[in-house]
Design a protein around this motif. Structure first.
Motif, short mmCIF file in Angstrom:
data_model
loop_
_atom_site.label_atom_id
_atom_site.label_comp_id
_atom_site.label_asym_id
_atom_site.label_seq_id
_atom_site.Cartn_x
_atom_site.Cartn_y
_atom_site.Cartn_z
N ALA A 57 0.83 -1.21 0.00
CA ALA A 57 0.00 0.00 0.00
C ALA A 57 0.87 1.26 0.00
N LEU A 58 1.94 1.26 0.79
CA LEU A 58 2.82 2.43 0.83
C LEU A 58 3.59 2.60 -0.47
N LEU A 59 3.91 1.52 -1.13
CA LEU A 59 4.55 1.63 -2.44
C LEU A 59 3.61 2.31 -3.42
N LEU A 60 2.35 1.95 -3.39
CA LEU A 60 1.38 2.60 -4.28
C LEU A 60 1.19 4.07 -3.92
N VAL A 61 1.16 4.38 -2.63
CA VAL A 61 1.03 5.79 -2.21
C VAL A 61 2.21 6.59 -2.74
N GLY A 62 3.41 6.06 -2.57
CA GLY A 62 4.59 6.76 -3.04
C GLY A 62 4.63 6.93 -4.55
N VAL A 63 4.19 5.93 -5.27
CA VAL A 63 4.20 6.02 -6.74
C VAL A 63 3.23 7.09 -7.22
N PHE A 64 2.05 7.12 -6.64
CA PHE A 64 1.04 8.06 -7.13
C PHE A 64 1.21 9.47 -6.57
#
Length: 120
Positions: free
Chosen positions: A22-29
Motif C-alpha cells: 500500500a505504501l509503495l502505491l502511495v509513493g508512486v502516485f
C-alpha cells in the motif's frame, strides 16, 4: 477437502506485506513529496506488526504444513528485526533530507527487507 490453514503465526508478515504494498502505491502516485509521510506510516506499520506479534501467544506454532514455525526464538528475532528497522527509518529521515537523497522508496525498501527478515 481441508479447512482454512492456520494463518495466525504468519499474521505479522501478512500485515507488513499489505502495508508495504500500500505504501509503495502511495509513493508512486504521490511522488517524492510523500517521502516524510511514507516514512512515518512505515514506522506505524512496523509498530502495528510488533503489536500483532505481541498478541500471538507464546509457544511453538506452525503453519503451512509445518513449513512456517513460530517459537520463542523466532519471537525474539522478529522483535529485533522490527525494532532495528524502525530505528533505521527514524535515523535516516534527517540524513536523507540533508544529503538530498530523500525518496519514498527507502522506507518501503526497509519494510520489504524487514518482511524478508521476519519470515523465518
Amino acid at each position: 477437502m481441508t479447512g482454512m490453514p492456520n494463518l495466525i503465526p504468519a499474521l505479522p508478515e501478512i500485515v507488513l506485506a499489505c502495508a508495504s504494498m500500500a505504501l509503495l502505491l502511495v509513493g508512486v502516485f504521490r511522488g517524492d513529496q510523500s517521502t516524510r509521510s511514507v516514512s512515518w506510516i512505515s514506522i506505524l506499520a512496523l509498530v502495528v506488526a510488533g503489536i500483532v506479534l505481541s498478541s500471538i501467544q507464546e509457544g511453538r506454532m506452525t503453519a503451512f504444513g509445518g513449513q512456517f514455525v513460530l517459537d520463542e526464538f523466532a519471537h525474539f528475532m522478529k522483535w529485533l528485526v522490527v525494532i532495528g528497522s524502525a530505528l533505521a527509518i527514524v535515523m535516516a529521515l534527517s540524513y536523507n533530507e540533508q544529503e538530498g537523497i530523500a525518496r519514498f522508496e527507502y522506507p518501503v525498501l526497509i519494510l520489504f527487507a524487514t518482511l524478508g527478515g521476519i519470515a523465518i
